[in-house]
Design a protein around this motif. Structure first.
Motif, PDB file in Angstrom:
ATOM      1  N   LEU A  10       0.844  -1.196   0.000  1.00  0.00           N
ATOM      2  CA  LEU A  10       0.000   0.000   0.000  1.00  0.00           C
ATOM      3  C   LEU A  10       0.876   1.241   0.000  1.00  0.00           C
ATOM      4  O   LEU A  10       1.980   1.241   0.511  1.00  0.00           O
ATOM      5  N   TRP A  11       0.339   2.293  -0.579  1.00  0.00           N
ATOM      6  CA  TRP A  11       0.934   3.596  -0.408  1.00  0.00           C
ATOM      7  C   TRP A  11       0.488   4.066   0.957  1.00  0.00           C
ATOM      8  O   TRP A  11      -0.391   3.459   1.569  1.00  0.00           O
ATOM      9  N   ASN A  12       1.039   5.166   1.409  1.00  0.00           N
ATOM     10  CA  ASN A  12       0.635   5.674   2.706  1.00  0.00           C
ATOM     11  C   ASN A  12      -0.570   6.601   2.532  1.00  0.00           C
ATOM     12  O   ASN A  12      -0.444   7.695   2.006  1.00  0.00           O
ATOM     13  N   PRO A  13      -1.760   6.168   2.972  1.00  0.00           N
ATOM     14  CA  PRO A  13      -2.951   6.990   2.720  1.00  0.00           C
ATOM     15  C   PRO A  13      -2.931   8.323   3.460  1.00  0.00           C
ATOM     16  O   PRO A  13      -3.562   9.279   3.015  1.00  0.00           O
ATOM     17  N   VAL A  14      -2.211   8.386   4.583  1.00  0.00           N
ATOM     18  CA  VAL A  14      -2.110   9.673   5.277  1.00  0.00           C
ATOM     19  C   VAL A  14      -1.371  10.661   4.366  1.00  0.00           C
ATOM     20  O   VAL A  14      -1.797  11.804   4.194  1.00  0.00           O
ATOM     21  N   ASP A  15      -0.295  10.180   3.749  1.00  0.00           N
ATOM     22  CA  ASP A  15       0.434  11.032   2.804  1.00  0.00           C
ATOM     23  C   ASP A  15      -0.427  11.418   1.608  1.00  0.00           C
ATOM     24  O   ASP A  15      -0.329  12.519   1.085  1.00  0.00           O
ATOM     25  N   LEU A  16      -1.281  10.478   1.172  1.00  0.00           N
ATOM     26  CA  LEU A  16      -2.146  10.749   0.022  1.00  0.00           C
ATOM     27  C   LEU A  16      -3.083  11.913   0.314  1.00  0.00           C
ATOM     28  O   LEU A  16      -3.202  12.855  -0.475  1.00  0.00           O
ATOM     29  N   GLY A  17      -3.725  11.879   1.480  1.00  0.00           N
ATOM     30  CA  GLY A  17      -4.616  12.962   1.870  1.00  0.00           C
ATOM     31  C   GLY A  17      -3.846  14.267   2.020  1.00  0.00           C
ATOM     32  O   GLY A  17      -4.284  15.338   1.581  1.00  0.00           O
ATOM     33  N   TYR A  18      -2.681  14.145   2.648  1.00  0.00           N
ATOM     34  CA  TYR A  18      -1.814  15.307   2.873  1.00  0.00           C
ATOM     35  C   TYR A  18      -1.449  15.964   1.538  1.00  0.00           C
ATOM     36  O   TYR A  18      -1.583  17.174   1.364  1.00  0.00           O
ATOM     37  N   ALA A  19      -1.033  15.144   0.574  1.00  0.00           N
ATOM     38  CA  ALA A  19      -0.649  15.671  -0.739  1.00  0.00           C
ATOM     39  C   ALA A  19      -1.844  16.315  -1.431  1.00  0.00           C
ATOM     40  O   ALA A  19      -1.732  17.391  -2.028  1.00  0.00           O
ATOM     41  N   ALA A  20      -3.026  15.655  -1.341  1.00  0.00           N
ATOM     42  CA  ALA A  20      -4.225  16.183  -1.999  1.00  0.00           C
ATOM     43  C   ALA A  20      -4.553  17.571  -1.468  1.00  0.00           C
ATOM     44  O   ALA A  20      -4.893  18.487  -2.224  1.00  0.00           O
ATOM     45  N   ALA A  21      -4.432  17.753  -0.144  1.00  0.00           N
ATOM     46  CA  ALA A  21      -4.732  19.050   0.451  1.00  0.00           C
ATOM     47  C   ALA A  21      -3.749  20.110  -0.060  1.00  0.00           C
ATOM     48  O   ALA A  21      -4.146  21.232  -0.385  1.00  0.00           O
ATOM     49  N   PHE A  22      -2.457  19.749  -0.152  1.00  0.00           N
ATOM     50  CA  PHE A  22      -1.471  20.709  -0.648  1.00  0.00           C
ATOM     51  C   PHE A  22      -1.696  21.048  -2.119  1.00  0.00           C
ATOM     52  O   PHE A  22      -1.511  22.183  -2.536  1.00  0.00           O
ATOM     53  N   VAL A  23      -2.098  20.055  -2.900  1.00  0.00           N
ATOM     54  CA  VAL A  23      -2.379  20.310  -4.318  1.00  0.00           C
ATOM     55  C   VAL A  23      -3.551  21.282  -4.437  1.00  0.00           C
ATOM     56  O   VAL A  23      -3.505  22.244  -5.206  1.00  0.00           O
ATOM     57  N   LEU A  24      -4.586  21.062  -3.622  1.00  0.00           N
ATOM     58  CA  LEU A  24      -5.740  21.953  -3.678  1.00  0.00           C
ATOM     59  C   LEU A  24      -5.334  23.383  -3.314  1.00  0.00           C
ATOM     60  O   LEU A  24      -5.754  24.351  -3.950  1.00  0.00           O
ATOM     61  N   ARG A  25      -4.510  23.503  -2.277  1.00  0.00           N
ATOM     62  CA  ARG A  25      -4.029  24.821  -1.867  1.00  0.00           C
ATOM     63  C   ARG A  25      -3.260  25.489  -3.021  1.00  0.00           C
ATOM     64  O   ARG A  25      -3.467  26.660  -3.332  1.00  0.00           O
ATOM     65  N   ALA A  26      -2.386  24.707  -3.667  1.00  0.00           N
ATOM     66  CA  ALA A  26      -1.580  25.251  -4.764  1.00  0.00           C
ATOM     67  C   ALA A  26      -2.467  25.679  -5.934  1.00  0.00           C
ATOM     68  O   ALA A  26      -2.229  26.703  -6.571  1.00  0.00           O
ATOM     69  N   VAL A  27      -3.526  24.913  -6.195  1.00  0.00           N
ATOM     70  CA  VAL A  27      -4.442  25.255  -7.279  1.00  0.00           C
ATOM     71  C   VAL A  27      -5.189  26.542  -6.940  1.00  0.00           C
ATOM     72  O   VAL A  27      -5.321  27.444  -7.759  1.00  0.00           O
ATOM     73  N   ALA A  28      -5.650  26.644  -5.698  1.00  0.00           N
ATOM     74  CA  ALA A  28      -6.391  27.834  -5.281  1.00  0.00           C
ATOM     75  C   ALA A  28      -5.492  29.067  -5.334  1.00  0.00           C
ATOM     76  O   ALA A  28      -5.935  30.160  -5.675  1.00  0.00           O
ATOM     77  N   ASP A  29      -4.206  28.885  -4.987  1.00  0.00           N
ATOM     78  CA  ASP A  29      -3.274  30.008  -5.021  1.00  0.00           C
ATOM     79  C   ASP A  29      -2.859  30.375  -6.439  1.00  0.00           C
ATOM     80  O   ASP A  29      -2.266  31.424  -6.653  1.00  0.00           O
ATOM     81  N   GLY A  30      -3.110  29.457  -7.372  1.00  0.00           N
ATOM     82  CA  GLY A  30      -2.689  29.712  -8.744  1.00  0.00           C
ATOM     83  C   GLY A  30      -1.244  29.302  -8.990  1.00  0.00           C
ATOM     84  O   GLY A  30      -0.704  29.510 -10.073  1.00  0.00           O
TER      85      GLY A  30
END
Lengths: 368, 315
Positions: A305-325
């Motif tokens: 398995l991948w680390n699902p905690v990291d998966l959620g963590y990465a998803a949140a950072f990606v969303l932040r980066a998208v919102a920031d442009g």
């Protein structure tokens, strides 16, 4: 007379589900496969232009606190508890994200669509999702994009144009190789195995199975594929299905693949209770906490398995980066806090990294 | 029209709905908007259509548990007829609806001809039809319908979601049939006392057969709308929808023992559940809390109505 009709009906209804299970259908999807090389040669990624969607008239969210809802496939199972923990961790670390998790109690497309619809109405800035069906979820995600909401997927993708980015936990062919190679090591190159999956239409599982089939045909052609059975993401059903497989194939069955974090521990449990530890191998995707007893007892050798905690963590950072442009179409990487730079693949996907293999030596270092 | 006759289940329920709407609109300023309410209408259409037919079925003292499976089967058939058989989409959808209606007819035959209790007969066909749906689909989804097909499930006509018009029409027609026709009276008579109805020369069997067929038809129409709304077919579509429909019907004051029930009650019950689901979600309450509250409301509404109910005041 009444009883005759009734039993005939019941028999008929069971026979349809049985005949369904016995069909040669292996559970894959119809998309082309791309098996990796049998040795450890890394695949070369083909460059692909950005194919995600874009929100219309999104307000400038740069640096502002954003309200985010995370809608997993379902709530109340270890795997998605772990992803939402990762999202909460990331939100805390950033301090500019107000994130909450809300999902259906069953992995049901209609409930998930309705839930997202309600959050669009309530006016969130960002949606994180893990799709129960890639196409069924698309209209409501497009509606979100149309309302200026940033949409990022993780774990299970939607049609690309219905979201901006998708955080891919591991490439399908990579997982397939890890699974089939582990199984071949345990049961030999001529062993017979069966698969317990969620449903045949669940996108990730269908993709993995298709890739596994391709990889097995290429690299372990003498292994025998007995059957693929559906068990939703249901504990009891997964146990029963595994038990049925053990009884049905007897000594022929050498291994069971668990394709979900629910199916794998259930299969391990079924093997343990049937006292088949050592003669039936279990290889599968699962969270370490659920597998600790079986790995500890030596019934299961390794869990992928991948680390699902990291998966959620990465998803949140990606969303932040998208919102920031700061993450725009054409980007080749994105910064994700403690995970460092993650690279962009397949046009609009962000790759989390290589999967983790948990075994007796390291499983106690993980807690999710 | 005295005070007594005003205090009936539907009145209480309507009052409760108004209170819920007011409370919820104070909880979130995005709840009581035209857009949101119309959107909720869109989301409740499938359950609504099934619940309307279910009102008739339950009013005769029967039940139809197989509607969710008929929905799944019809959805799959729509896709298969269109993509695999190659029929034009309108013909494919019509054929699928016909098949769903036939599935309802089969329920009716099993119940009336072989005298299997409805609960057991439809429990069996619940498994049978779902198995058929999964077997026929081979777990493959059919996607990529032409753009015009989505008008049914995702677009508006005269500013109102297309399927909401269908629900309104169905509700009006069903109300008239149940309240003002001899056939509607027959439904109540069968539900109140089946033996007496038979001795009174009413065609009990024919009525029941027609009802279960209609129930299959309603589920089949809901299926096509559902496919259009989510733009794909899956064999697990409609799983559990029978319980949502039965909840709305029972909350609406239809007696599970038959003989009593109105379409307006069912519609109010349906709106109440949908308003609670949506409003609580907008107010920031998570899904698990919402279903608990709906359970509590169901029990309270039935208790309250039993409290006011006196024999002889059924008008």
């Amino acid at each position: 007379m009444r009883n005759v009709v009734l039993s005939a009906l019941l028999a008929l209804s069971f026979s349809t589900s049985l005949s369904h299970a016995q069909s040669v259908w292996t559970g894959g999807d119809d998309l082309p496969t791309n098996p990796l090389a049998c040795d450890a040669t890394p695949a070369t990624a083909a460059a692909k232009p950005y194919d995600g969607g874009q929100p219309t008239n999104a307000p400038d969210r740069k640096g502002k606190t954003i309200k985010v809802v995370d809608v997993p496939k379902l709530v109340g199972i270890g795997y998605f508890n772990a992803t939402s923990k990762g999202i909460a961790d990331a939100a805390k670390e950033m301090g500019t994200m107000d994130a909450k998790t809300d999902g259906p109690s069953k992995a049901n497309i209609d409930d998930q669509v309705t839930l997202i619809d309600n959050y669009i109405t309530s006016g969130v800035d960002g949606i994180l999702f893990a799709a129960n069906d890639p196409v069924a979820i698309a209209p409501v995600l497009k509606k979100a994009l149309g309302a200026g909401i940033n949409v990022v997927g993780y774990d299970a993708n939607s049609s690309p144009d219905a979201r901006q980015w998708f955080v891919n936990q591991a490439e399908f062919n990579g997982i397939a190789k890890a699974m089939v190679d582990s199984m071949a090591t345990e049961i030999g190159d001529e062993g017979a195995f069966a698969i317990v999956t969620s449903t045949f239409t669940t996108p990730n599982q269908a993709r993995w199975i298709a890739e596994m089939q391709a990889y097995q045909a290429k690299c372990h052609p003498k292994m025998k594929w007995l059957e693929t059975v559906e068990a939703q993401e249901d504990n009891i059903l997964s146990f029963n299905q595994s038990n049925t497989l053990i009884n049905k194939y007897g000594d022929e069955l050498k291994g069971i693949f668990g394709m979900t974090s629910v199916a794998t521990p259930a299969a391990a449990d079924a093997v343990t209770q049937a006292k088949k530890c050592g003669s039936v191998a279990v290889v599968g995707l699962a969270t370490p906490n659920a597998m600790k007893p079986y790995v500890g007892a030596g019934c299961v050798k390794s869990v992928v398995l991948w680390n699902p905690v990291d998966l959620g963590y990465a998803a949140a950072f990606v969303l932040r980066a998208v919102a920031d442009g700061s993450l725009a179409p054409g980007a080749t990487s994105v910064k994700a806090g403690k995970l460092g730079d993650l690279s962009v693949i397949n046009g609009s996907e962000i790759l989390l990294g290589a999967p983790t293999v948990f075994n007796k030596d390291n499983i106690n270092n993980f807690d999710f | 029209m005295n005070l007594r006759s005003l205090i009936r289940h539907e009145t209480l329920l309507a009052l409760l709905l108004v209170i819920v709407l007011i409370v919820l609109s104070f909880q979130s300023d995005r709840f009581f908007t035209v857009d949101n309410l119309l959107n909720q209408g869109r989301l409740m259409t499938e359950i609504g259509l099934i619940a309307i037919a279910m009102t008739f079925v339950i009013a005769t003292g029967g039940i139809d548990l197989s509607v969710g499976s008929i929905l799944g089967l019809t959805a799959i058939l729509t896709g298969v007829f269109w993509q695999n058989v190659g029929l034009p989409l309108p013909v494919a959808a019509t054929a699928a609806i016909a098949a769903g209606t036939f599935a309802g007819f089969v329920n009716g035959v099993i119940i009336t001809r072989f005298r299997v209790p409805p609960l057991i007969a439809t429990l069996a066909t619940l498994a049978l039809y779902r198995g058929l749906a999964e077997g026929i689909s081979q777990a493959r989804s059919v996607r990529g319908y032409p753009e015009w097909f989505y008008v049914l499930g995702q677009k508006d006509v005269l500013g109102v979601p297309t399927q909401l018009w269908i629900l309104l029409l169905a509700a009006v027609v069903a109300s008239i049939i149940l309240a003002y026709t001899t056939w509607g009276r027959t439904v109540y008579a069968v539900g109140s006392n089946e033996v007496a109805s038979r001795f009174s020369g009413l065609s009990v069997e024919k009525t029941k057969l027609a009802l279960y067929t209609a129930s299959g038809f309603a589920a089949a129409v809901a299926a096509v709308i559902f496919v259009s709304r989510v733009s794909t077919t899956r064999s697990d579509m409609g799983t559990g929808i029978e319980l949502d429909a039965i909840t709305a019907v029972v909350l609406g004051g239809t007696s599970i023992f038959g003989g009593r029930g109105t379409i307006i009650g069912t519609i109010i019950g349906l709106c109440l559940i949908q308003a609670l689901k949506n409003g609580l979600s907008l107010a920031g309450i998570k899904g698990d809390g919402t279903i608990m509250l709906i359970g509590a409301v169901l029990i309270l509404a039935i208790l309250a109505s039993n409290l006011f109910e006196r024999s002889g005041t059924r008008t």
